[in-house]
Design a protein around this motif. Structure first.
Motif, PDB file in Angstrom:
ATOM      1  N   ILE A  48      45.643  28.119  26.865  1.00  0.00           N
ATOM      2  CA  ILE A  48      46.090  29.260  27.683  1.00  0.00           C
ATOM      3  C   ILE A  48      45.320  29.582  29.115  1.00  0.00           C
ATOM      4  O   ILE A  48      43.981  29.793  28.802  1.00  0.00           O
ATOM      5  CB  ILE A  48      46.459  30.519  27.167  1.00  0.00           C
ATOM      6  CG1 ILE A  48      47.281  30.445  25.719  1.00  0.00           C
ATOM      7  CG2 ILE A  48      47.094  31.726  27.868  1.00  0.00           C
ATOM      8  CD1 ILE A  48      48.789  30.450  25.868  1.00  0.00           C
ATOM      9  N   VAL A  49      45.522  29.391  30.232  1.00  0.00           N
ATOM     10  CA  VAL A  49      45.006  29.596  31.426  1.00  0.00           C
ATOM     11  C   VAL A  49      45.549  30.795  32.113  1.00  0.00           C
ATOM     12  O   VAL A  49      46.831  30.834  32.427  1.00  0.00           O
ATOM     13  CB  VAL A  49      44.694  28.332  32.132  1.00  0.00           C
ATOM     14  CG1 VAL A  49      44.055  28.542  33.334  1.00  0.00           C
ATOM     15  CG2 VAL A  49      44.196  27.133  31.228  1.00  0.00           C
ATOM     16  N   LYS A  50      44.621  31.652  32.828  1.00  0.00           N
ATOM     17  CA  LYS A  50      45.107  32.616  33.475  1.00  0.00           C
ATOM     18  C   LYS A  50      45.213  32.269  35.091  1.00  0.00           C
ATOM     19  O   LYS A  50      44.180  31.822  35.669  1.00  0.00           O
ATOM     20  CB  LYS A  50      44.456  33.909  33.536  1.00  0.00           C
ATOM     21  CG  LYS A  50      44.965  35.048  34.349  1.00  0.00           C
ATOM     22  CD  LYS A  50      43.872  36.479  34.122  1.00  0.00           C
ATOM     23  CE  LYS A  50      42.792  36.337  35.101  1.00  0.00           C
ATOM     24  NZ  LYS A  50      42.147  37.642  35.036  1.00  0.00           N
ATOM     25  N   LYS A  95      46.149  33.558  38.980  1.00  0.00           N
ATOM     26  CA  LYS A  95      46.460  34.360  39.977  1.00  0.00           C
ATOM     27  C   LYS A  95      47.378  33.974  40.971  1.00  0.00           C
ATOM     28  O   LYS A  95      47.304  33.084  41.569  1.00  0.00           O
ATOM     29  CB  LYS A  95      45.271  35.095  40.808  1.00  0.00           C
ATOM     30  CG  LYS A  95      45.779  36.512  41.698  1.00  0.00           C
ATOM     31  CD  LYS A  95      44.277  37.083  42.244  1.00  0.00           C
ATOM     32  CE  LYS A  95      43.846  37.748  40.923  1.00  0.00           C
ATOM     33  NZ  LYS A  95      44.414  39.127  40.607  1.00  0.00           N
ATOM     34  N   ASP A 101      48.878  38.417  37.648  1.00  0.00           N
ATOM     35  CA  ASP A 101      48.471  37.308  36.914  1.00  0.00           C
ATOM     36  C   ASP A 101      49.217  36.622  36.294  1.00  0.00           C
ATOM     37  O   ASP A 101      50.361  37.396  35.752  1.00  0.00           O
ATOM     38  CB  ASP A 101      47.223  37.916  36.252  1.00  0.00           C
ATOM     39  CG  ASP A 101      46.056  38.303  36.862  1.00  0.00           C
ATOM     40  OD1 ASP A 101      45.724  37.788  37.969  1.00  0.00           O
ATOM     41  OD2 ASP A 101      45.187  39.119  36.329  1.00  0.00           O
ATOM     42  N   CYS A 102      49.376  35.411  35.705  1.00  0.00           N
ATOM     43  CA  CYS A 102      50.171  34.601  34.982  1.00  0.00           C
ATOM     44  C   CYS A 102      49.702  33.959  34.030  1.00  0.00           C
ATOM     45  O   CYS A 102      48.434  33.038  34.467  1.00  0.00           O
ATOM     46  CB  CYS A 102      51.255  33.869  36.194  1.00  0.00           C
ATOM     47  SG  CYS A 102      52.479  32.873  34.841  1.00  0.00           S
ATOM     48  N   TYR A 103      49.931  33.804  32.584  1.00  0.00           N
ATOM     49  CA  TYR A 103      49.385  33.234  31.981  1.00  0.00           C
ATOM     50  C   TYR A 103      50.177  31.917  31.532  1.00  0.00           C
ATOM     51  O   TYR A 103      51.148  32.072  31.156  1.00  0.00           O
ATOM     52  CB  TYR A 103      48.947  33.816  30.563  1.00  0.00           C
ATOM     53  CG  TYR A 103      47.955  34.997  30.715  1.00  0.00           C
ATOM     54  CD1 TYR A 103      46.668  34.830  30.499  1.00  0.00           C
ATOM     55  CD2 TYR A 103      48.419  36.360  31.204  1.00  0.00           C
ATOM     56  CE1 TYR A 103      45.753  35.932  30.802  1.00  0.00           C
ATOM     57  CE2 TYR A 103      47.568  37.581  31.396  1.00  0.00           C
ATOM     58  CZ  TYR A 103      46.162  37.011  31.381  1.00  0.00           C
ATOM     59  OH  TYR A 103      45.354  37.889  31.541  1.00  0.00           O
ATOM     60  N   ASN A 134      50.587  28.135  29.181  1.00  0.00           N
ATOM     61  CA  ASN A 134      49.931  27.095  28.311  1.00  0.00           C
ATOM     62  C   ASN A 134      49.700  25.492  28.919  1.00  0.00           C
ATOM     63  O   ASN A 134      51.049  25.284  29.219  1.00  0.00           O
ATOM     64  CB  ASN A 134      50.616  27.188  27.340  1.00  0.00           C
ATOM     65  CG  ASN A 134      50.188  26.182  26.079  1.00  0.00           C
ATOM     66  OD1 ASN A 134      49.155  25.630  26.125  1.00  0.00           O
ATOM     67  ND2 ASN A 134      50.962  26.008  25.144  1.00  0.00           N
ATOM     68  N   ALA A 174      41.037  24.903  36.642  1.00  0.00           N
ATOM     69  CA  ALA A 174      41.515  24.913  35.106  1.00  0.00           C
ATOM     70  C   ALA A 174      41.366  23.954  34.294  1.00  0.00           C
ATOM     71  O   ALA A 174      40.936  23.591  33.136  1.00  0.00           O
ATOM     72  CB  ALA A 174      42.911  25.600  35.162  1.00  0.00           C
TER      73      ALA A 174
END
Length: 89
Positions: free
Chosen positions: A3-5, A7, A14-16, A18, A52
């Motif tokens: 999981i990476v956050k 912007k 913010d959106c997470y 996978n 990321a």
């Protein structure tokens, strides 16, 4: 799960995501990348996506080296009996 956050371009959200579930990543206009999963399409900044991906590679390689050192340390702690002693037991 990886999981990476991110912007989002509006700057307030913010959106997470996978990264293991990303099916395709396509370049878009204005320096953005569109990430496609099975149920989501999301536009993120190209720099965020590249960061990321590069962090993921570094994390996995460092994790592998830590596990290998742990395995070697455990192997050194085990007692190995010679074959002749095992036969008499």
């Amino acid at each position: 799960m990886n999981i990476v956050k991110f912007k989002l371009p509006d700057g307030s959200t913010d959106c997470y995501v996978n990264l293991d579930a990303v099916v395709a990543a396509k370049p878009a206009e204005d320096g953005k990348v569109i990430l496609h999963t099975n149920n989501l399409s999301l536009a993120v900044e190209k720099e965020q996506f590249e960061k990321a991906i590069s962090e993921k590679d570094g994390t996995i390689s460092s994790f592998n080296s830590i596990v290998n050192r742990l395995i070697q340390a455990m192997d050194r702690m085990t007692v190995h009996f010679p074959t002749s002693i095992r036969m008499h037991l």
